[in-house]
Design an enzyme around this catalytic site. Structure first.
Site, PDB file in Angstrom:
ATOM      1  N   GLU A   1       3.351   8.944   8.846  1.00  8.14           N
ATOM      2  CA  GLU A   1       2.935   8.865   7.449  1.00  8.14           C
ATOM      3  C   GLU A   1       1.443   9.174   7.315  1.00  8.14           C
ATOM      4  O   GLU A   1       1.018   9.848   6.365  1.00  8.14           O
ATOM      5  CB  GLU A   1       3.230   7.469   6.883  1.00  8.14           C
ATOM      6  CG  GLU A   1       2.826   7.328   5.413  1.00  8.14           C
ATOM      7  CD  GLU A   1       2.934   5.902   4.899  1.00  8.14           C
ATOM      8  OE1 GLU A   1       3.396   5.026   5.648  1.00  8.14           O
ATOM      9  OE2 GLU A   1       2.548   5.667   3.737  1.00  8.14           O
TER      10      GLU A   1
ATOM     11  N   GLU B   1       4.246   7.095  -3.755  1.00  6.58           N
ATOM     12  CA  GLU B   1       5.142   7.103  -2.592  1.00  6.58           C
ATOM     13  C   GLU B   1       5.987   8.368  -2.738  1.00  6.58           C
ATOM     14  O   GLU B   1       6.905   8.432  -3.541  1.00  6.58           O
ATOM     15  CB  GLU B   1       6.032   5.857  -2.581  1.00  6.58           C
ATOM     16  CG  GLU B   1       5.281   4.545  -2.406  1.00  6.58           C
ATOM     17  CD  GLU B   1       4.925   4.239  -0.941  1.00  6.58           C
ATOM     18  OE1 GLU B   1       5.252   5.064  -0.061  1.00  6.58           O
ATOM     19  OE2 GLU B   1       4.316   3.186  -0.698  1.00  6.58           O
TER      20      GLU B   1
ATOM     21  N   HIS C   1       1.002   8.017  -0.220  1.00 10.81           N
ATOM     22  CA  HIS C   1       1.858   7.358   0.780  1.00 10.81           C
ATOM     23  C   HIS C   1       3.210   8.046   0.852  1.00 10.81           C
ATOM     24  O   HIS C   1       3.570   8.860  -0.006  1.00 10.81           O
ATOM     25  CB  HIS C   1       2.098   5.884   0.400  1.00 10.81           C
ATOM     26  CG  HIS C   1       0.890   5.019   0.554  1.00 10.81           C
ATOM     27  ND1 HIS C   1       0.670   4.228   1.658  1.00 10.81           N
ATOM     28  CD2 HIS C   1      -0.176   4.835  -0.263  1.00 10.81           C
ATOM     29  CE1 HIS C   1      -0.489   3.593   1.524  1.00 10.81           C
ATOM     30  NE2 HIS C   1      -1.017   3.950   0.362  1.00 10.81           N
TER      31      HIS C   1
ATOM     32  N   HIS D   1      -3.220   4.670   5.112  1.00 11.43           N
ATOM     33  CA  HIS D   1      -3.220   4.406   6.559  1.00 11.43           C
ATOM     34  C   HIS D   1      -4.262   5.285   7.271  1.00 11.43           C
ATOM     35  O   HIS D   1      -5.157   5.836   6.627  1.00 11.43           O
ATOM     36  CB  HIS D   1      -1.812   4.557   7.130  1.00 11.43           C
ATOM     37  CG  HIS D   1      -0.767   3.900   6.260  1.00 11.43           C
ATOM     38  ND1 HIS D   1      -0.554   2.545   6.235  1.00 11.43           N
ATOM     39  CD2 HIS D   1       0.077   4.428   5.325  1.00 11.43           C
ATOM     40  CE1 HIS D   1       0.389   2.255   5.350  1.00 11.43           C
ATOM     41  NE2 HIS D   1       0.790   3.377   4.775  1.00 11.43           N
TER      42      HIS D   1
HETATM   43 ZN    ZN Z   1       2.072   3.768   3.234  1.00 14.95          ZN
END
Ligand code: ZN
Length: 335
Positions: A162, A299, A217, A125
């Protein structure tokens, strides 16, 4: 979630001789991963305590701390976790790492065990994505179909974005790898207004001929869902996507990262995807589908769970996360 990829096509070494000892390395990494699980079990890390979270957690609705728009719901479109989407708070100041001096690859020709190795780190992102909904919502070709250029990413209930998390971990990881002599490149360093799009994120790794690429992430799943998982590319061949040569090496890379992540953080593998292995294979992520170099997503935890959020918002924990990811990469690159 299937994570035994169809290994119909053995991964072919592409450039680096380090790819050759993959079979041996695979055996070693399995041992390493098991050691990691063993260590975890010995430590007795927390798992499946979501009930307490739900009872105790203040489930306030996400408040965009800086006027960010409401969630666009990308998590719902990616059932296995993946790139979340909710609100972004655009707080680049949260990236506490002092290492913001180098906008380009770290200085090459450094001595160290990773001298000559190229690692591309993809901080998921972008803190500015929410300001450009038109640009990030436009679809790009990911080989198997079309998908949004990028998403805003998720955030903790308290508004820690995030995108701030991913950039901070990326800086810490860059420091660790650079110290070992690797040449490190980031796909974005808070130095662009939005994006890059997922196809460009993959392209950056390809054009750098990275020996390893990692996308950082944190997930946006439900409260009570806890733990980390590593997303591996599944075998796809469609349009510009052909992951078959990287499925094997990426699995090797991802398994090593998972093992080291357990040991470094004490966190358990996800309790909601991956069947307790911490490994999930997906074929719907452009950043993986379009990669021609070994690549995984990490993640690191679930921002929407209050207990995971307490970890993700801790600088000390983020350092451990970076150490775990670094350990996996180093292990992969050194074979
Ligand atoms: Zn993400």
């Amino acid at each position: 979630m299937s994570y035994t990829g169809p290994d119909f096509d053995p991964p072919r070494p592409r450039r680096s001789p380090l790819r050759r000892p993959l079979t041996v390395a695979l055996a070693a990494l399995v041992a390493g991963a098991l050691l990691g699980w063993g260590v975890y079990a010995a430590v007795g890390g927390p798992r499946d305590e979501g009930g307490a979270d739900r009872a105790a957690g203040a489930r306030t609705p996400p408040v965009p701390a800086s006027g960010a728009p409401a969630a666009s719901g990308d998590d719902a479109r990616e059932p296995a976790g993946g790139s979340g989407s909710a609100t972004a708070t655009a707080t680049p100041a949260a990236t506490a790492s002092p290492d913001r001096r180098a906008p380009s690859p770290s200085a090459p020709a450094v001595s160290g065990p990773l001298a000559g190795k190229v690692v591309v780190i993809d901080p998921g992102h972008n803190p500015g994505n929410f300001r450009y909904p038109g640009r990030i919502n436009r679809e790009v070709d990911i080989g198997t179909g079309r998908k949004e250029c990028d998403t805003t990413g998720t955030s903790t209930d308290a508004g820690y974005a995030e995108a701030a998390f991913t950039l901070d971990v990326a800086h810490r990881l860059r420091d660790l790898l650079t110290r070992q002599g690797a040449t490190v490149r980031l796909t974005q360093d808070g130095d662009r207004a939005y994006g890059p799009c997922v196809d460009e994120r993959a392209r950056i790794g390809n054009e750098a001929e990275a020996d390893a690429a990692v996308s950082i992430h944190a997930d946006g799943s439900g409260a009570g869902n806890r733990g980390f998982h590593v997303i591996l590319p599944g075998a796809v061949r469609a349009g510009a996507a052909d992951t078959r040569p990287i499925v094997g090496p990426s699995r090797d890379l991802g398994t090593r990262i998972a093992g080291h992540f357990v040991r470094a953080t004490g966190s358990a593998p996800s309790n909601y995807v991956g069947g307790g292995t911490g490994l999930v294979t997906r074929t719907d992520l452009g950043g993986l589908n379009l990669s021609r170099v070994p690549k995984v997503f990490v993640e690191c935890g679930n921002m929407r769970d209050s207990r995971d959020a307490a970890l993700l918002t801790s600088g000390a924990w983020r350092q451990k996360a970076a150490q775990g990811i670094s350990g996996g990469i180093v292990s992969f690159l050194r074979g």
